[in-house]
Design an enzyme around this catalytic site. Structure first.
Site, PDB file in Angstrom:
ATOM      1  N   HIS A 154     -57.126  -8.498 -68.723  1.00 51.71           N
ATOM      2  CA  HIS A 154     -57.944  -9.078 -69.779  1.00 51.71           C
ATOM      3  C   HIS A 154     -57.273  -8.763 -71.113  1.00 51.71           C
ATOM      4  CE1 HIS A 154     -61.001  -9.806 -72.655  1.00 51.71           C
ATOM      5  NE2 HIS A 154     -61.289  -8.526 -72.836  1.00 51.71           N
ATOM      6  N   CYS A 201     -66.348  -9.495 -70.656  1.00 46.57           N
ATOM      7  CA  CYS A 201     -64.888  -9.585 -70.450  1.00 46.57           C
ATOM      8  C   CYS A 201     -64.517  -9.615 -68.969  1.00 46.57           C
ATOM      9  CB  CYS A 201     -64.188  -8.417 -71.129  1.00 46.57           C
ATOM     10  SG  CYS A 201     -64.584  -8.318 -72.866  1.00 46.57           S
ATOM     11  N   ASN A 252     -58.899 -12.034 -78.507  1.00 49.01           N
ATOM     12  CA  ASN A 252     -59.674 -11.693 -77.312  1.00 49.01           C
ATOM     13  C   ASN A 252     -60.706 -12.798 -77.083  1.00 49.01           C
ATOM     14  OD1 ASN A 252     -61.572 -10.684 -75.517  1.00 49.01           O
ATOM     15  ND2 ASN A 252     -61.628  -8.637 -76.425  1.00 49.01           N
TER      16      ASN A 252
HETATM   17  O1  UT7 Z   1     -62.740  -6.977 -74.776  1.00 48.39           O
HETATM   18  C1  UT7 Z   1     -63.765  -6.062 -74.655  1.00 48.39           C
HETATM   19  C2  UT7 Z   1     -63.314  -4.699 -74.802  1.00 48.39           C
HETATM   20  N1  UT7 Z   1     -62.899  -4.437 -76.166  1.00 48.39           N
HETATM   21  C3  UT7 Z   1     -61.905  -3.630 -76.373  1.00 48.39           C
HETATM   22  O2  UT7 Z   1     -61.309  -3.210 -75.417  1.00 48.39           O
HETATM   23  C4  UT7 Z   1     -61.584  -3.209 -77.778  1.00 48.39           C
HETATM   24  C5  UT7 Z   1     -61.271  -1.755 -77.786  1.00 48.39           C
HETATM   25  N2  UT7 Z   1     -61.049  -1.204 -79.128  1.00 48.39           N
HETATM   26  C6  UT7 Z   1     -60.038  -1.587 -79.925  1.00 48.39           C
HETATM   27  O3  UT7 Z   1     -59.236  -2.415 -79.559  1.00 48.39           O
HETATM   28  C7  UT7 Z   1     -59.890  -0.865 -81.248  1.00 48.39           C
HETATM   29  O4  UT7 Z   1     -60.843   0.163 -81.318  1.00 48.39           O
HETATM   30  C8  UT7 Z   1     -60.051  -1.795 -82.488  1.00 48.39           C
HETATM   31  C9  UT7 Z   1     -58.856  -2.702 -82.580  1.00 48.39           C
HETATM   32  C10 UT7 Z   1     -61.301  -2.645 -82.347  1.00 48.39           C
HETATM   33  C11 UT7 Z   1     -60.144  -0.971 -83.751  1.00 48.39           C
HETATM   34  O5  UT7 Z   1     -58.999  -0.150 -83.860  1.00 48.39           O
HETATM   35  P1  UT7 Z   1     -59.153   1.406 -84.171  1.00 48.39           P
HETATM   36  O6  UT7 Z   1     -57.806   1.943 -84.214  1.00 48.39           O
HETATM   37  O7  UT7 Z   1     -60.102   1.984 -83.144  1.00 48.39           O
HETATM   38  O8  UT7 Z   1     -59.781   1.393 -85.624  1.00 48.39           O
HETATM   39  P2  UT7 Z   1     -61.146   2.008 -86.170  1.00 48.39           P
HETATM   40  O9  UT7 Z   1     -62.267   1.063 -85.930  1.00 48.39           O
HETATM   41  O10 UT7 Z   1     -61.315   3.414 -85.700  1.00 48.39           O
HETATM   42  O11 UT7 Z   1     -60.844   2.067 -87.713  1.00 48.39           O
HETATM   43  C12 UT7 Z   1     -59.748   2.822 -88.243  1.00 48.39           C
HETATM   44  C13 UT7 Z   1     -59.672   2.597 -89.735  1.00 48.39           C
HETATM   45  C14 UT7 Z   1     -60.992   2.827 -90.468  1.00 48.39           C
HETATM   46  O12 UT7 Z   1     -60.662   3.320 -91.769  1.00 48.39           O
HETATM   47  P3  UT7 Z   1     -60.710   4.902 -92.092  1.00 48.39           P
HETATM   48  O13 UT7 Z   1     -62.106   5.344 -91.776  1.00 48.39           O
HETATM   49  O14 UT7 Z   1     -59.681   5.518 -91.213  1.00 48.39           O
HETATM   50  O15 UT7 Z   1     -60.368   4.937 -93.541  1.00 48.39           O
HETATM   51  C15 UT7 Z   1     -61.591   1.466 -90.592  1.00 48.39           C
HETATM   52  O16 UT7 Z   1     -62.471   1.330 -91.671  1.00 48.39           O
HETATM   53  O17 UT7 Z   1     -59.339   1.225 -89.980  1.00 48.39           O
HETATM   54  C16 UT7 Z   1     -60.362   0.619 -90.793  1.00 48.39           C
HETATM   55  N3  UT7 Z   1     -60.541  -0.750 -90.316  1.00 48.39           N
HETATM   56  C17 UT7 Z   1     -59.875  -1.794 -90.813  1.00 48.39           C
HETATM   57  N4  UT7 Z   1     -58.973  -1.900 -91.799  1.00 48.39           N
HETATM   58  C18 UT7 Z   1     -58.475  -3.125 -92.054  1.00 48.39           C
HETATM   59  C19 UT7 Z   1     -61.345  -1.175 -89.296  1.00 48.39           C
HETATM   60  N5  UT7 Z   1     -61.188  -2.492 -89.124  1.00 48.39           N
HETATM   61  C20 UT7 Z   1     -60.295  -2.904 -90.049  1.00 48.39           C
HETATM   62  C21 UT7 Z   1     -59.746  -4.147 -90.366  1.00 48.39           C
HETATM   63  N6  UT7 Z   1     -58.836  -4.202 -91.368  1.00 48.39           N
HETATM   64  N7  UT7 Z   1     -60.056  -5.265 -89.681  1.00 48.39           N
END
Ligand code: UT7
Length: 337
Positions: free
Chosen positions: A263, A114, A293
Site C-alpha cells: 500500500h 487502506c 496515498n
Molecule cells: O495510509 C494509511 C496509513 N497512513 C500512514 O501510514 C501514514 C503514516 N505517517 C506518516 O507517513 C508521517 O507521520 C507523516 C508523513 C504523516 C508526517 O510525518 P512526520 O515525520 O511524522 O511529521 P510530524 O507530523 O511529526 O511533524 C513534524 C514537524 C512538525 O513541526 P515541529 O513540531 O517539529 O516544529 C509539524 O508541525 O513537521 C511539521 N509539519 C509540517 N511542516 C510542513 C507537519 N506537516 C507539515 C507539512 N508541511 N505538511
C-alpha cells in the site's frame, strides 16, 4: 482444485495534477518537506463536473473488464472498497451496478480503508473457491480531496492523500493442488484499539448533532485526523509481519518474492519494509511520488503500473501488503497467471 486468478486490471486517476508547489498555495507546507517526509511529488484531485467516486470506479472497471475479455454481463458479484463513498448510504457498489450493464448481481461495499483492496480480494477469492461465483469485479476508489483539512492542524494529512480508482476482475481457474496458481492465500487482521488514531468521526450516527452545519463548517470531526508517527511505527511493524505470515503459509521466503506491492502510504514506510525484509529495491513497487496515498485504490493502481512496466509477469510470485486505519492490515500471495 478451484482457485481464483486476477484476469484483468485497470485504473483511472483524474487528469487534474496537483504538484507540491501548487498545494503549498493552499497549505502551509513546502515541496521540500513533503518530498523528504513522504516521497510525494504530486497527486490527483478530482474535478467535480467530471468525476465521482463510483464514476472513477466505472472507468477503472471498464478497463479491467476489457483486459479480462469479459463484459459486465459475465460478472457475478461486485465488491467495492472505499472510505469515501458517494453517499452515506447506499454504498457506491450499487451506483456502479446501475452505471454499467450488469445483471442484478449483489454489490458488497467494504470498509477496511487502506486494506480495502486486499480485504476485497480475500472476500472475492472465498466466493470463487467455494464455487458460488466464477467472475467477480473488485473496485477500490477514493475521493479524498473534498474532505481534507488544509489548515495547520491538518497539514500533515492534507499533503499525503490523493484521488483515484483501481479495479480487478477475479476469475475461477482449475489449478494443480501440488503446484497451485492464482491467489495462493490472503491474511487479514485488525485491531480496533487504535481506531481513533486515524479516522474521520463525523457524520456519527450516535451523535445528536451528526449533521450540524456549524460543526461541519468548523471542520470538527469531518476531517481526517491522524497520529502520524504512531501509525508509521505500527505500519513498519505489521506489514513485514503479515508478509512473513503469507510466505510461511505457502513455504516461501522473502527471497522468493518477484514483486512486492505495498500500500502506497509513504515512501519511507515502503523503504523500511523493504529493508527489514531484505528485498531488492527493483522488486518493490513505489509510485507514491505521482499519486500520493489513494487508500483502497493505491494497490490496484500500483499493480496496473507494475504490469504495464513488465514488473509483474506470468509465473511471478507477487505479494501485496497493506496497513491503515482501523487499524487493519493484510497480505495476499499470488502466483501470477
Ligand atoms: O495510509 C494509511 C496509513 N497512513 C500512514 O501510514 C501514514 C503514516 N505517517 C506518516 O507517513 C508521517 O507521520 C507523516 C508523513 C504523516 C508526517 O510525518 P512526520 O515525520 O511524522 O511529521 P510530524 O507530523 O511529526 O511533524 C513534524 C514537524 C512538525 O513541526 P515541529 O513540531 O517539529 O516544529 C509539524 O508541525 O513537521 C511539521 N509539519 C509540517 N511542516 C510542513 C507537519 N506537516 C507539515 C507539512 N508541511 N505538511
Amino acid at each position: 482444485m478451484i482457485r481464483s486468478k486476477i484476469a484483468g486490471m485497470g485504473f483511472y486517476v483524474p487528469a487534474n495534477v496537483v504538484s507540491n508547489d501548487e498545494l503549498s498555495k493552499r497549505v502551509n507546507t513546502t515541496d521540500e518537506w513533503i518530498k523528504e517526509r513522504t516521497g510525494i511529488s504530486e497527486r490527483r484531485f478530482f474535478v467535480p463536473e467530471e468525476d465521482t467516486n463510483f464514476g472513477m470506479g466505472v472507468k477503472a472497471a471498464t478497463i479491467a473488464l476489457d483486459k479480462a475479455g469479459l463484459t459486465p454481463q459475465d460478472i457475478d458479484l461486485i465488491v467495492y472498497a472505499t472510505l469515501s463513498p458517494d453517499y452515506y448510504f447506499p454504498g457506491s457498489g450499487v451506483l456502479l451496478q446501475r452505471a454499467m450493464p450488469f445483471r442484478n448481481i449483489a454489490a458488497i461495499d467494504l470498509r477496511a480503508q487502506c486494506s480495502g483492496f486486499i480485504y476485497g480480494l480475500s472476500v472475492a477469492d472465498q466466493f470463487i473457491r467455494s464455487g458460488m461465483y466464477k467472475n467477480i469485479l473488485l473496485v477500490g476508489a477514493e475521493i479524498h480531496s473534498t474532505g481534507l483539512d488544509f489548515s495547520d492542524a491538518g497539514r500533515h494529512v492534507a499533503v499525503i492523500f490523493g484521488d483515484g480508482a483501481g479495479a480487478a476482475v477475479l476469475s475461477a481457474i482449475d489449478t494443480d493442488a501440488e503446484k497451485p496458481e492464482g491467489i495462493l492465500s490472503t491474511h487479514l487482521h485488525s485491531n480496533g484499539e487504535f481506531a481513533e488514531q486515524l479516522a474521520i468521526i463525523y457524520p456519527a450516527s450516535a451523535k445528536l448533532d451528526k449533521f450540524d452545519s456549524k460543526n461541519m463548517e468548523a471542520g470538527g470531526g469531518y476531517f481526517p485526523v491522524m497520529n502520524g508517527s504512531f501509525v508509521f511505527k505500527h505500519a513498519v511493524t505489521y506489514m513485514p509481519e503479515v508478509v512473513m505470515e503469507a510466505l510461511n503459509a505457502n513455504g516461501y521466503t522473502p527471497a522468493d518474492i518477484d514483486c512486492l506491492v505495498p500500500h502506497q502510504a509513504n515512501a519511507r514506510i515502503t523503504a523500511v519494509v523493504r529493508e527489514k525484509m531484505g528485498i531488492a529495491e527493483e522488486k518493490v513497487i513505489s509510485n507514491i511520488h505521482k499519486y500520493g496515498n489513494t487508500t483502497a485504490a493505491s494497490i490496484p493502481i500500483a499493480m496496473c503500473e507494475a504490469l504495464e512496466q513488465g514488473k509483474i509477469k506470468k509465473g511471478d510470485l507477487v505479494c501485496l501488503t497493506s496497513f491503515g486505519s482501523g487499524f487493519t492490515w493484510a497480505s495476499a500471495l499470488i502466483r501470477w497467471v
